[in-house]
Design a protein around this motif. Structure first.
Motif, mmCIF file in Angstrom:
data_model
loop_
_atom_site.group_PDB
_atom_site.id
_atom_site.type_symbol
_atom_site.label_atom_id
_atom_site.label_comp_id
_atom_site.label_asym_id
_atom_site.label_seq_id
_atom_site.Cartn_x
_atom_site.Cartn_y
_atom_site.Cartn_z
ATOM 1 N N ILE A 10 76.090 80.538 55.517
ATOM 2 C CA ILE A 10 75.228 79.699 56.345
ATOM 3 C C ILE A 10 74.062 79.261 55.472
ATOM 4 N N VAL A 11 73.774 77.969 55.477
ATOM 5 C CA VAL A 11 72.634 77.432 54.723
ATOM 6 C C VAL A 11 71.736 76.689 55.693
ATOM 7 N N THR A 12 70.523 77.171 55.886
ATOM 8 C CA THR A 12 69.592 76.472 56.771
ATOM 9 C C THR A 12 68.870 75.377 55.994
ATOM 10 N N GLY A 13 68.533 74.308 56.689
ATOM 11 C CA GLY A 13 67.913 73.171 56.012
ATOM 12 C C GLY A 13 68.832 72.590 54.959
ATOM 13 N N ASP A 76 79.290 86.010 54.997
ATOM 14 C CA ASP A 76 79.021 86.793 53.789
ATOM 15 C C ASP A 76 77.684 86.454 53.145
ATOM 16 N N ILE A 77 77.230 85.224 53.330
ATOM 17 C CA ILE A 77 76.036 84.733 52.640
ATOM 18 C C ILE A 77 75.154 83.993 53.643
ATOM 19 N N LEU A 78 73.875 84.324 53.634
ATOM 20 C CA LEU A 78 72.898 83.601 54.448
ATOM 21 C C LEU A 78 71.792 83.109 53.532
ATOM 22 N N VAL A 79 71.622 81.799 53.478
ATOM 23 C CA VAL A 79 70.553 81.199 52.674
ATOM 24 C C VAL A 79 69.535 80.593 53.632
ATOM 25 N N ASN A 80 68.391 81.255 53.741
ATOM 26 C CA ASN A 80 67.315 80.776 54.609
ATOM 27 C C ASN A 80 66.427 79.839 53.801
ATOM 28 N N ASN A 81 66.751 78.565 53.877
ATOM 29 C CA ASN A 81 66.097 77.570 53.030
ATOM 30 C C ASN A 81 65.136 76.657 53.793
ATOM 31 N N ALA A 82 65.339 76.467 55.071
ATOM 32 C CA ALA A 82 64.518 75.512 55.826
ATOM 33 C C ALA A 82 63.043 75.879 55.739
ATOM 34 N N GLY A 83 62.210 74.869 55.584
ATOM 35 C CA GLY A 83 60.784 75.146 55.483
ATOM 36 C C GLY A 83 59.948 73.913 55.766
ATOM 37 N N ILE A 109 63.557 82.491 59.794
ATOM 38 C CA ILE A 109 64.231 83.452 58.912
ATOM 39 C C ILE A 109 64.545 84.721 59.685
ATOM 40 N N TYR A 110 63.569 85.204 60.448
ATOM 41 C CA TYR A 110 63.799 86.393 61.281
ATOM 42 C C TYR A 110 64.970 86.188 62.233
ATOM 43 N N LEU A 111 65.017 85.025 62.891
ATOM 44 C CA LEU A 111 66.080 84.796 63.872
ATOM 45 C C LEU A 111 67.458 84.715 63.214
ATOM 46 N N PHE A 112 67.571 84.012 62.103
ATOM 47 C CA PHE A 112 68.871 83.939 61.442
ATOM 48 C C PHE A 112 69.301 85.311 60.941
ATOM 49 N N CYS A 113 68.359 86.093 60.428
ATOM 50 C CA CYS A 113 68.699 87.456 60.000
ATOM 51 C C CYS A 113 69.096 88.317 61.198
ATOM 52 N N LYS A 114 68.362 88.192 62.278
ATOM 53 C CA LYS A 114 68.637 88.992 63.478
ATOM 54 C C LYS A 114 70.069 88.823 63.964
ATOM 55 N N ALA A 126 75.084 88.937 51.122
ATOM 56 C CA ALA A 126 73.825 88.615 50.450
ATOM 57 C C ALA A 126 73.005 87.646 51.286
ATOM 58 N N ILE A 127 71.716 87.928 51.367
ATOM 59 C CA ILE A 127 70.760 87.039 52.022
ATOM 60 C C ILE A 127 69.773 86.572 50.963
ATOM 61 N N ILE A 128 69.552 85.268 50.907
ATOM 62 C CA ILE A 128 68.565 84.711 49.989
ATOM 63 C C ILE A 128 67.557 83.925 50.808
ATOM 64 N N ASN A 129 66.310 84.351 50.743
ATOM 65 C CA ASN A 129 65.228 83.653 51.429
ATOM 66 C C ASN A 129 64.492 82.768 50.432
ATOM 67 N N VAL A 130 64.378 81.497 50.750
ATOM 68 C CA VAL A 130 63.660 80.580 49.859
ATOM 69 C C VAL A 130 62.186 80.616 50.247
ATOM 70 N N ALA A 131 61.395 81.211 49.378
ATOM 71 C CA ALA A 131 59.950 81.286 49.581
ATOM 72 C C ALA A 131 59.310 80.166 48.766
ATOM 73 N N SER A 132 58.345 80.490 47.931
ATOM 74 C CA SER A 132 57.661 79.483 47.106
ATOM 75 C C SER A 132 56.705 80.215 46.181
ATOM 76 N N ILE A 133 56.368 79.594 45.056
ATOM 77 C CA ILE A 133 55.307 80.171 44.240
ATOM 78 C C ILE A 133 53.989 80.158 45.008
ATOM 79 N N SER A 134 53.911 79.348 46.060
ATOM 80 C CA SER A 134 52.714 79.331 46.904
ATOM 81 C C SER A 134 52.600 80.583 47.751
ATOM 82 N N GLY A 135 53.639 81.402 47.759
ATOM 83 C CA GLY A 135 53.556 82.702 48.403
ATOM 84 C C GLY A 135 53.071 83.786 47.460
#
Length: 257
Positions: A10-13, A76-83, A109-114, A126-135
Motif C-alpha cells: 500500500i502506498v499512500t499519496g 507486506d509493505i506499507l509506505v506512508n508517504n502522503a503529507g 500514518i497512525y490509521l494506516f498502521c492501525k 516492512a513499514i516505511i514512513n516518509v518524514a522529512s529533514i524538517s523533522g
C-alpha cells in the motif's frame, strides 16, 4: 530484478511525486500495489490499483485495507508517504491549519498502521514512513510542519519496538528538497533557486525516483536487520552545521587581495 514478487504494498499519496515513483518502482520489481490517495493517478494496470481514500478517515482507511486484502490476499509493505506542508508563524497560524497538517502528516500514518499491521502479522513485512529533514531540525515559519514530521520520526521508533516481535520492520525516510510539482514554484525564480540549492552540498534537488530507490531498499530483504532507523536522503544538507564555508571565504579574500 523481482525482489517483491508475490508481495503486496500500500502506498499512500501514490498519485504524484515521491509516492508515484515508489508505486512504479515496487510494481516494476514484482509487487502488487494499492495506491491510496485523494487524487487519481495518471494510470493503473493489473499490478497497480487505486482507491480514493482520505487518510484521516478511519472508515476509509479500514475500507482500503480490506479491499487490498480482498484483491490480493495479503499486505507486506506499507509506505506512508502522503503529507502536507504549511508556511505560517505561530501567532498568525489558524488553529484549523495546525489540525489539518497533523491530521494528514501524523494521524493518517497512525490509521494506516492501525489497520494494516494486524494483516501484516500473518507473515511480517516492512513499514516505511516518509518524514522529512524538517523533522530533524527547525525551519523559519514552518513550526507545524516541523512538529508533525518530528512526531513521525519518533512514532517510527516507537512503532519499530512494538512491531519487532511480529517480524514487521519500521523505518523512516527523511527527504530533503525533492523535484516535484509541489516544489517547482518554490524554486521558479533564479534567486529563490539559488537560496534553496546553495546550502545543498550536491548542489541540486533530489528526484522522486531517488527517494523510491531508498524506500525500495528499506522495504526489501536487503534491509532485513534495519528497524527503527531514520535515514536522510537530502544531498548532504543535514551534515552541515550552518556555519560559513571558511576555506572558500578565505580563498575569496586572497583573490580579492
Amino acid at each position: 530484478m523481482a525482489r517483491f514478487a508475490g508481495k503486496v504494498a500500500i502506498v499512500t499519496g501514490g498519485a504524484n511525486g515521491i509516492g508515484a515513483a515508489v508505486a512504479a518502482r515496487l510494481a516494476a520489481e514484482g509487487a502488487k500495489v494499492m495506491i491510496a490517495d485523494i487524487q487519481e493517478p495518471a494510470s493503473t494496470c493489473d499490478s497497480v490499483a487505486f482507491i480514493e481514500t482520505d487518510g484521516t478517515s478511519a472508515r476509509q482507511v479500514a475500507a482500503l485495507v480490506d479491499a487490498t486484502v480482498a484483491k490480493w490476499g495479503r499486505i507486506d509493505i506499507l509506505v506512508n508517504n502522503a503529507g502536507l506542508g504549511a508556511l505560517s508563524e505561530t501567532p498568525e497560524m489558524e488553529e484549523e491549519l495546525w489540525d489539518k497538517v497533523f491530521a494528514i502528516n501524523t494521524k493518517a500514518i497512525y490509521l494506516f498502521c492501525k489497520y494494516a499491521i494486524p494483516v501484516m502479522r500473518a507473515q511480517g513485512g516492512a513499514i516505511i514512513n516518509v518524514a522529512s529533514i524538517s523533522g530533524l531540525g527547525g525551519d523559519y515559519g514552518m513550526g507545524v510542519y516541523n512538529a508533525s514530521k518530528g512526531a513521525v520520526i519518533n512514532y517510527t521508533r516507537s512503532l519499530a519496538l512494538d512491531c519487532a516481535r511480529d517480524g514487521i520492520r519500521v523505518n523512516a525516510l527523511c527527504p530533503g528538497l525533492i523535484e516535484t510539482a509541489m516544489t517547482a514554484l518554490t524554486v521558479a525564480r533564479p534567486a529563490d533557486r539559488e537560496a534553496w540549492l546553495g546550502p545543498i552540498p550536491l548542489a541540486r534537488m533530489g528526484k522522486p525516483e531517488e527517494m523510491a530507490s531508498v524506500i525500495a531498499f528499506l522495504a526489501s530483504d536487503d534491509a532485513s536487520y534495519m528497524t527503527g532507523s531514520i535515514l536522510t536522503a537530502d544531498g548532504g544538507i543535514t551534515c552541515h552545521t550552518g556555519q560559513p564555508n571558511v576555506p572558500a571565504r578565505r580563498k575569496l579574500r586572497e583573490q580579492q587581495g
